[in-house]
Scaffold this motif. Structure first.
Motif: not given
Length: 329
Positions: A314-327
């Motif tokens: 996945a694209e890095h910034e999208c993955l960073v946002l995904a972790r932020k949503i989850k945590t």
């Protein structure tokens, strides 16, 4: 960037879609012209005009037939050519009158957001997406345009509307650079697209709200920015603001799901959407997930509880946002 060789082809196909009658007339006119040329060459060869004969010379009975056929064909071609020119002139005159009418209407609007919205919409509908996006960026920063108008302009450019929709005048189509710029501007303003005082009230580009209708020619980079913009809109408000205890929010969940499932989508874009979907999906109870699965069969199939499964995919910034949503959301 769109290649220089491809732009004339896109403009030609766009003109054909917007002017089917004139296009058909041009094809017929071309066919008649080539037919007349073939007859003229055949007659010249048979009469030995070029110093040799391809057959027996025409008889005195044949010549009037040739002359009548060629004369009638030329008259038909001339008539159609005149009609084609007249139709093109009338079409351009109608567009000019429409433009004058719109301009006068805009002049009657008091200065402010209403006039800016009208000017932006006019520029876009007249086939000038580059001008529209250049005007939009400073106007939005200065709070001279409302979110609804701004996201509509961006939506039209992302959807490549000026090339595909007959309501738009003949003009430039949205090239890749313009589309990418529109997606960047959307991301820059994503955190201000909700109305905090009114739960569930937000603005976004419509092509991405009802299914993943990204449109042809939207580069992957622009899609990454749109996915990030969705996440920023989501993160700008609390879970209660989005769902009010009534289950999973349809936006941006449905759009991420549609993107992740789209068979013709870029794999990295799909994985980016799947990571964001998995993160948001995991934030809700098993009961909410079961209800969502009933209306979206197979949604669980793309969920990864461990987001490290998307590392490198996945694209890095999208993955960073995904972790932020989850945590933290």
């Amino acid at each position: 960037m769109t290649s220089a060789a491809g732009r004339p082809v896109r403009r030609l196909t766009g003109w054909v879609r917007r002017n089917p009658v004139q296009s058909l007339a041009f094809i017929v006119l071309t066919a008649i012209t080539f037919g007349m040329m073939w007859m003229a060459v055949a007659l010249a060869l048979r009469t030995g005009l070029f110093g040799f004969s391809a057959g027996s010379p025409p008889t005195s009975q044949d010549l009037p037939t040739f002359a009548t056929f060629i004369g009638g064909g030329l008259a038909t071609a001339a008539t159609m050519f005149g009609a084609l020119l007249t139709a093109e002139h009338n079409a351009r005159e109608r567009k000019r009158l429409d433009f004058e009418t719109i301009t006068k209407s805009l002049e009657a609007i008091p200065p402010g957001k209403q006039r800016v919205a009208g000017v932006l919409a006019t520029a876009l509908l007249l086939g000038q997406p580059r001008i529209a996006i250049r005007m939009l960026e400073p106007a939005w920063k200065a709070d001279e345009v409302d979110n609804a108008t701004a996201t509509w302009i961006i939506d039209e450019i992302l959807g490549n509307g000026t090339a595909d929709r007959p309501a738009h005048s003949d003009g430039e189509s949205s090239d890749r650079a313009t589309i990418k710029e529109a997606s960047i501007i959307l991301l820059q303003h994503a955190k201000s697209l909700t109305n905090h005082a009114s739960r569930g009230d937000y603005e976004f580009a419509g092509h991405f709200m009802d299914g993943w209708e990204a449109g042809r020619g939207v580069p992957p980079e622009a899609k990454y920015f749109v996915l990030q913009a969705m996440a920023d809109v989501l993160l700008s408000e609390s879970p209660d603001w989005w769902s009010d205890g009534r289950g999973l929010p349809s936006f941006p969940l449905d759009a991420w799901l549609d993107c992740a499932r789209r068979p013709d989508e870029d794999s990295r874009v799909k994985n980016s959407a799947a990571a964001l979907f998995s993160a948001l999906y995991s934030r809700f109870s098993s009961g909410d997930q079961d209800r969502y699965e009933q209306t979206h069969p197979g949604a669980r199939g793309i969920v990864e509880n461990d987001l490290t499964a998307f590392d490198g995919k996945a694209e890095h910034e999208c993955l960073v946002l995904a972790r932020k949503i989850k945590t933290t959301w």
